[in-house]
Design a protein around this motif. Structure first.
Motif, PDB file in Angstrom:
ATOM      1  N   TYR A 216     -13.771 -40.041   4.996  1.00  0.00           N
ATOM      2  CA  TYR A 216     -14.917 -40.882   5.357  1.00  0.00           C
ATOM      3  C   TYR A 216     -14.478 -42.326   5.554  1.00  0.00           C
ATOM      4  O   TYR A 216     -14.906 -42.996   6.507  1.00  0.00           O
ATOM      5  N   LEU A 217     -13.627 -42.813   4.650  1.00  0.00           N
ATOM      6  CA  LEU A 217     -13.154 -44.193   4.771  1.00  0.00           C
ATOM      7  C   LEU A 217     -12.334 -44.390   6.042  1.00  0.00           C
ATOM      8  O   LEU A 217     -12.413 -45.449   6.677  1.00  0.00           O
ATOM      9  N   GLN A 218     -11.555 -43.383   6.427  1.00  0.00           N
ATOM     10  CA  GLN A 218     -10.785 -43.464   7.666  1.00  0.00           C
ATOM     11  C   GLN A 218     -11.707 -43.445   8.878  1.00  0.00           C
ATOM     12  O   GLN A 218     -11.556 -44.242   9.811  1.00  0.00           O
ATOM     13  N   ALA A 219     -12.667 -42.525   8.886  1.00  0.00           N
ATOM     14  CA  ALA A 219     -13.496 -42.317  10.062  1.00  0.00           C
ATOM     15  C   ALA A 219     -14.541 -43.407  10.258  1.00  0.00           C
ATOM     16  O   ALA A 219     -14.816 -43.824  11.382  1.00  0.00           O
ATOM     17  N   LYS A 220     -15.119 -43.877   9.163  1.00  0.00           N
ATOM     18  CA  LYS A 220     -16.243 -44.818   9.254  1.00  0.00           C
ATOM     19  C   LYS A 220     -15.865 -46.260   8.973  1.00  0.00           C
ATOM     20  O   LYS A 220     -16.528 -47.180   9.458  1.00  0.00           O
ATOM     21  N   ARG A 221     -14.819 -46.487   8.182  1.00  0.00           N
ATOM     22  CA  ARG A 221     -14.473 -47.853   7.783  1.00  0.00           C
ATOM     23  C   ARG A 221     -13.099 -48.280   8.273  1.00  0.00           C
ATOM     24  O   ARG A 221     -12.701 -49.422   8.084  1.00  0.00           O
ATOM     25  N   GLY A 222     -12.347 -47.380   8.875  1.00  0.00           N
ATOM     26  CA  GLY A 222     -11.036 -47.740   9.403  1.00  0.00           C
ATOM     27  C   GLY A 222      -9.946 -47.881   8.363  1.00  0.00           C
ATOM     28  O   GLY A 222      -8.854 -48.368   8.685  1.00  0.00           O
ATOM     29  N   SER A 223     -10.202 -47.445   7.135  1.00  0.00           N
ATOM     30  CA  SER A 223      -9.163 -47.497   6.099  1.00  0.00           C
ATOM     31  C   SER A 223      -8.066 -46.495   6.429  1.00  0.00           C
ATOM     32  O   SER A 223      -8.348 -45.355   6.807  1.00  0.00           O
ATOM     33  N   HIS A 224      -6.822 -46.895   6.273  1.00  0.00           N
ATOM     34  CA  HIS A 224      -5.715 -46.029   6.674  1.00  0.00           C
ATOM     35  C   HIS A 224      -5.611 -44.845   5.720  1.00  0.00           C
ATOM     36  O   HIS A 224      -5.578 -44.996   4.496  1.00  0.00           O
ATOM     37  N   ILE A 225      -5.517 -43.650   6.304  1.00  0.00           N
ATOM     38  CA  ILE A 225      -5.535 -42.422   5.516  1.00  0.00           C
ATOM     39  C   ILE A 225      -4.344 -42.323   4.573  1.00  0.00           C
ATOM     40  O   ILE A 225      -4.448 -41.757   3.478  1.00  0.00           O
ATOM     41  N   VAL A 226      -3.198 -42.883   4.955  1.00  0.00           N
ATOM     42  CA  VAL A 226      -2.014 -42.822   4.097  1.00  0.00           C
ATOM     43  C   VAL A 226      -2.262 -43.596   2.808  1.00  0.00           C
ATOM     44  O   VAL A 226      -1.973 -43.113   1.706  1.00  0.00           O
ATOM     45  N   ILE A 227      -2.820 -44.795   2.936  1.00  0.00           N
ATOM     46  CA  ILE A 227      -3.052 -45.634   1.756  1.00  0.00           C
ATOM     47  C   ILE A 227      -4.076 -44.991   0.831  1.00  0.00           C
ATOM     48  O   ILE A 227      -3.872 -44.893  -0.389  1.00  0.00           O
ATOM     49  N   THR A 228      -5.195 -44.556   1.392  1.00  0.00           N
ATOM     50  CA  THR A 228      -6.261 -44.011   0.547  1.00  0.00           C
ATOM     51  C   THR A 228      -5.850 -42.707  -0.129  1.00  0.00           C
ATOM     52  O   THR A 228      -6.174 -42.489  -1.308  1.00  0.00           O
ATOM     53  N   THR A 229      -5.143 -41.855   0.574  1.00  0.00           N
ATOM     54  CA  THR A 229      -4.745 -40.599  -0.061  1.00  0.00           C
ATOM     55  C   THR A 229      -3.706 -40.815  -1.155  1.00  0.00           C
ATOM     56  O   THR A 229      -3.714 -40.119  -2.181  1.00  0.00           O
ATOM     57  N   ILE A 230      -2.802 -41.777  -0.964  1.00  0.00           N
ATOM     58  CA  ILE A 230      -1.853 -42.107  -2.031  1.00  0.00           C
ATOM     59  C   ILE A 230      -2.601 -42.619  -3.259  1.00  0.00           C
ATOM     60  O   ILE A 230      -2.314 -42.216  -4.404  1.00  0.00           O
ATOM     61  N   MET A 231      -3.566 -43.481  -3.053  1.00  0.00           N
ATOM     62  CA  MET A 231      -4.339 -43.998  -4.177  1.00  0.00           C
ATOM     63  C   MET A 231      -5.077 -42.874  -4.905  1.00  0.00           C
ATOM     64  O   MET A 231      -5.136 -42.846  -6.143  1.00  0.00           O
ATOM     65  N   PHE A 232      -5.607 -41.910  -4.138  1.00  0.00           N
ATOM     66  CA  PHE A 232      -6.345 -40.814  -4.760  1.00  0.00           C
ATOM     67  C   PHE A 232      -5.425 -39.867  -5.531  1.00  0.00           C
ATOM     68  O   PHE A 232      -5.894 -39.151  -6.428  1.00  0.00           O
ATOM     69  N   ASN A 233      -4.145 -39.842  -5.217  1.00  0.00           N
ATOM     70  CA  ASN A 233      -3.207 -39.090  -6.045  1.00  0.00           C
ATOM     71  C   ASN A 233      -3.160 -39.653  -7.462  1.00  0.00           C
ATOM     72  O   ASN A 233      -3.180 -38.905  -8.450  1.00  0.00           O
ATOM     73  N   PHE A 234      -3.081 -40.978  -7.564  1.00  0.00           N
ATOM     74  CA  PHE A 234      -3.032 -41.611  -8.881  1.00  0.00           C
ATOM     75  C   PHE A 234      -4.353 -41.430  -9.630  1.00  0.00           C
ATOM     76  O   PHE A 234      -4.367 -41.209 -10.848  1.00  0.00           O
ATOM     77  N   ILE A 235      -5.461 -41.518  -8.897  1.00  0.00           N
ATOM     78  CA  ILE A 235      -6.764 -41.320  -9.540  1.00  0.00           C
ATOM     79  C   ILE A 235      -6.882 -39.898 -10.064  1.00  0.00           C
ATOM     80  O   ILE A 235      -7.379 -39.662 -11.182  1.00  0.00           O
ATOM     81  N   ALA A 236      -6.428 -38.919  -9.277  1.00  0.00           N
ATOM     82  CA  ALA A 236      -6.474 -37.520  -9.712  1.00  0.00           C
ATOM     83  C   ALA A 236      -5.632 -37.314 -10.962  1.00  0.00           C
ATOM     84  O   ALA A 236      -6.054 -36.617 -11.903  1.00  0.00           O
ATOM     85  N   ALA A 237      -4.440 -37.906 -11.007  1.00  0.00           N
ATOM     86  CA  ALA A 237      -3.579 -37.756 -12.182  1.00  0.00           C
ATOM     87  C   ALA A 237      -4.228 -38.361 -13.422  1.00  0.00           C
ATOM     88  O   ALA A 237      -4.196 -37.770 -14.512  1.00  0.00           O
ATOM     89  N   SER A 238      -4.846 -39.524 -13.264  1.00  0.00           N
ATOM     90  CA  SER A 238      -5.504 -40.168 -14.405  1.00  0.00           C
ATOM     91  C   SER A 238      -6.715 -39.369 -14.865  1.00  0.00           C
ATOM     92  O   SER A 238      -6.957 -39.212 -16.073  1.00  0.00           O
ATOM     93  N   LEU A 239      -7.476 -38.856 -13.909  1.00  0.00           N
ATOM     94  CA  LEU A 239      -8.653 -38.057 -14.255  1.00  0.00           C
ATOM     95  C   LEU A 239      -8.250 -36.787 -15.003  1.00  0.00           C
ATOM     96  O   LEU A 239      -8.868 -36.434 -16.018  1.00  0.00           O
ATOM     97  N   MET A 240      -7.221 -36.115 -14.538  1.00  0.00           N
ATOM     98  CA  MET A 240      -6.787 -34.886 -15.194  1.00  0.00           C
ATOM     99  C   MET A 240      -6.229 -35.177 -16.588  1.00  0.00           C
ATOM    100  O   MET A 240      -6.445 -34.394 -17.531  1.00  0.00           O
ATOM    101  N   ALA A 241      -5.511 -36.281 -16.740  1.00  0.00           N
ATOM    102  CA  ALA A 241      -5.005 -36.649 -18.064  1.00  0.00           C
ATOM    103  C   ALA A 241      -6.161 -36.882 -19.034  1.00  0.00           C
ATOM    104  O   ALA A 241      -6.121 -36.426 -20.187  1.00  0.00           O
TER     105      ALA A 241
END
Length: 372
Positions: A134-159
């Motif tokens: 959604y951020l890529q399609a509607k806000r122009g946020s680069h998919i590489v940056i956002t997906t890398i950030m979500f990797n860290f969020i997923a790791a923290s959430l699972m911990a």
């Protein structure tokens, strides 16, 4: 040089084979440096990965995980998206699989739990991919940056979940309780035993068949459906595709949701099929290796399957090599890095010469015209 004059099998089949061969030759120099005969090392790795039933089962078990993550990266790539977040999407998808096994496993057999775990795992992986999409399609946020950030969020959430929510009392291990045995996926040796075929037990389970079906689905979806055509059109030229009436926002979100769904299936193999509990960092880098699998497989399901088998061989063969010679298991990471180097970063090193050689040897020459 016109690429149209060179058949697809040259660049899709022959070129990757040459790249892998060169990577293995360079690996041979590495083995010589650590005083191991390269031929002996290859023999140990080959026999450990394919020489006996248990080792072959482990190879296909690893292959199954790489198929899911490789397909996830490949689907996104067809829309011009570089999904670096497969690691996190596999993590969260596995959470969905684990929650279903923890809740329904006490009351339902595996053949009831399995399809529900597939649906929920896919939904969890899709949901984790939806926000970057959604951020890529509607806000122009680069998919590489956002997906890398979500990797860290997923790791923290699972911990957090494994330490404070899912961890049983009176234990220090960061893992959930063991799933009920009735929810475990059947192993392939158990399935084959029903047909009178006896093989040694291994982690290989029913999800391998499901992974092969996912390869067929991706091929049909990307190359035989209207949505697949729109995805490839967006990946080829977003401006032209939008001018032709293709909805850019819809296709970007659809592609990433499908990519996340495939990544979410990873937990079926590892959690429901083998570990039988949610553990911290159960993905173990398979999401990142999936990038190399898709790259080497040219983002085609058949190529992804073959590349997954290669990396499964490296994982299992490397384990056997470590046991036989006592070398650090990180040697597998070095071998993977060399394959990635020659299949990715140095892909174009051999391509011009290979195409030139093919055209020189096999290209049809125009027949001389008679003079009236």
């Amino acid at each position: 040089m016109s690429q149209a004059k060179v058949p697809a099998w040259v660049t899709i089949g022959l070129l990757p084979a040459i790249n892998v061969m060169v990577a293995f030759l360079v690996s041979g120099l590495l083995f010589l440096y650590i005083e191991i005969n390269p031929l002996d090392a290859i023999e140990v790795m080959w026999s450990g990965a394919f020489g006996y039933a248990e080792g072959f089962g482990y190879t296909l078990y690893y292959t199954t995980g790489f198929i899911f993550t490789g397909l996830a990266v490949a689907v996104a790539y067809h829309a011009g998206l570089f999904n670096i977040g497969v690691e996190g999407q596999s993590y969260i998808g596995g959470l969905g699989v684990g929650l279903i096994c923890l809740t329904l496993g006490e009351y339902a057999p595996w053949y009831v739990v399995f399809p529900i775990a597939v649906i929920v795992g896919g939904l969890f992986g899709s949901a984790w991919a939806f926000i970057p999409a959604y951020l890529q399609a509607k806000r122009g946020s680069h998919i590489v940056i956002t997906t890398i950030m979500f990797n860290f969020i997923a790791a923290s959430l699972m911990a957090y979940l494994l330490v404070d929510i899912l961890k049983p009392e009176n234990t220090m291990a960061t893992e959930s309780r063991v799933f009920a045995a009735g929810s475990w996926l059947p192993k392939m040796d158990e399935i084959l035993a029903l047909f009178g075929i006896q093989i040694a037990p291994s982690p290989l389970n029913l999800s391998f068949i499901f992974a092969l079906l996912c390869c067929v689905f991706v091929w049909l979806f990307i190359w035989k459906s209207r949505w697949g055509y729109e995805i490839r059109a967006i990946g080829a030229n977003p401006s032209a595709a939008s001018y032709a009436g293709i909805n850019y926002v819809k296709i970007i979100i659809l592609t990433m949701v499908l990519s996340g769904m495939l990544a979410g299936f990873f937990g079926i193999n590892v959690l429901q099929g083998e570990l039988h509990q949610i553990k911290l960092n159960f993905v173990e880098g398979f999401g990142f290796t999936g990038i190399a699998v898709a790259l080497m497989g040219r983002n085609h399901p058949v190529g992804v399957l073959l590349a997954s088998l290669l990396f499964g061989f490296l994982y299992q063969g490397g384990a056997e090599l470590s046991f036989e010679y006592g070398v650090d298991r990180n040697i597998v990471v070095v071998l993977q890095g060399l394959v990635i180097l020659f299949s990715g970063a140095l892909e174009h090193m051999f391509r011009p010469r290979l195409e030139q050689l093919y055209l020189k040897l096999f290209a049809s020459k125009p027949k001389a015209q008679g003079v009236a």
